[in-house]
Design an enzyme around this catalytic site. Structure first.
Site, PDB file in Angstrom:
ATOM      1  N   ASP A  12       0.843  -1.203   0.000  1.00 14.88           N
ATOM      2  CA  ASP A  12       0.000   0.000   0.000  1.00 14.88           C
ATOM      3  C   ASP A  12       0.875   1.249   0.000  1.00 14.88           C
ATOM      4  O   ASP A  12       0.709   2.146   0.833  1.00 14.88           O
ATOM      5  CB  ASP A  12      -0.935  -0.012   1.213  1.00 14.88           C
ATOM      6  CG  ASP A  12      -2.022   1.053   1.136  1.00 14.88           C
ATOM      7  OD1 ASP A  12      -2.304   1.539   0.017  1.00 14.88           O
ATOM      8  OD2 ASP A  12      -2.596   1.407   2.188  1.00 14.88           O
ATOM      9  N   ILE A  13       1.798   1.309  -0.933  1.00 13.09           N
ATOM     10  CA  ILE A  13       2.707   2.459  -1.002  1.00 13.09           C
ATOM     11  C   ILE A  13       1.960   3.702  -1.469  1.00 13.09           C
ATOM     12  O   ILE A  13       1.385   3.731  -2.554  1.00 13.09           O
ATOM     13  CB  ILE A  13       3.881   2.180  -1.958  1.00 13.09           C
ATOM     14  CG1 ILE A  13       4.823   1.142  -1.343  1.00 13.09           C
ATOM     15  CG2 ILE A  13       4.654   3.461  -2.264  1.00 13.09           C
ATOM     16  CD1 ILE A  13       6.044   0.861  -2.182  1.00 13.09           C
TER      17      ILE A  13
END
Length: 259
Positions: free
Chosen positions: A187-188
């Protein structure tokens, strides 16, 4: 809010300040104790088998503590209703709060990927591969845990003619791509990568972290650069990949719509 004794004893008389960021169903609060800032995170046990599980994230923080710069885990607790963890605040800022040039942003994301890719996947405690994510997404759909779709405000390039989550899920089930597993953050975003005064990179919100295809993180970085920097910066990032896979990037961005 009623808290377990062990959690309440640590918090004491400190005031809990709501700290809701993002779309996670978890509750997050900040509080001060002995002139230090901490965060309390709580998730319903309904999410125990998903990447929204606070206990899952706590185990990941513990495993990563000597591998990456991540928040210090203070304590965890679970009862019949909720999972809890307390972490210590880091002395750093999210890159979303910094005034960065496109080139600086590109360099940070590339370094973040290098750090993640440097982690040996032996003994990684969690799997976040396609099978796991599709199973998780189906659980969300079946239990009506996803937000209502705004038909007037969604990404038509990802959704195409789909009008329901189940329709998109069916497509992803039928068109899954082959995987090359690496350690993935999952979940960058510009709110999950922090930089301290020494330009060291910290990673937050690691609930989705685990073994996943390399293009999960690549797809998120490309999207971040395209939306927060420029189309040209995103193209430069892709140009320096050993082998770009637009089909994989598209697949994982679609999969993200189901979380």
């Amino acid at each position: 809010m009623e808290l377990p004794n062990i959690i309440q004893q640590f918090i004491g008389n400190s005031v809990l300040e709501p700290n809701k960021i993002g779309q996670s169903p978890s509750d997050v609060y900040s509080f001060n104790r002995n002139n230090e800032t901490f965060f309390l995170k709580r998730s319903s046990t309904l999410y125990t088998e998903t990447t929204y599980s606070v206990s899952r994230e706590a185990k990941m923080l513990s495993w990563l503590s000597e591998k990456l710069k991540v928040p210090e885990l203070i304590m965890t607790f679970q009862d019949e209703q909720f999972e809890f963890m307390i972490t210590k605040a880091i002395n750093a800022k999210p890159i979303s709060a910094l005034f960065l040039t496109d080139q600086e942003l590109l360099a940070i994301y590339k370094e973040a990927l290098n750090l993640l890719n440097s982690i040996a996947i032996i003994d990684c405690p969690f799997i976040s591969n396609i099978d796991h994510r599709l199973k998780e997404s189906k659980f969300f759909i079946d239990n009506q845990l996803l937000d209502d779709i705004d038909q007037d405000d969604f990404d038509t390039e990802l959704w195409g003619d789909h009008k329901t989550y189940l329709s998109l899920w069916n497509e992803l089930t039928e068109t899954r791509v082959e995987e090359r597993l690496v350690f993935s953050h999952g979940d960058i975003t510009d709110s999950n990568i922090f930089i301290d005064k020494f330009n060291e990179i910290y990673f937050l919100d690691l609930g989705r972290a685990g073994l996943a295809d390399e293009f999960v993180d690549i797809s998120f970085v490309e999207r971040c650069l395209r939306e927060d920097a420029s189309e040209e910066t995103a193209k430069i990032f892709l140009k320096h990949l050993k082998n770009d896979r637009p089909d994989k990037r598209n697949y994982f961005l679609k999969l993200d719509e189901l979380n």
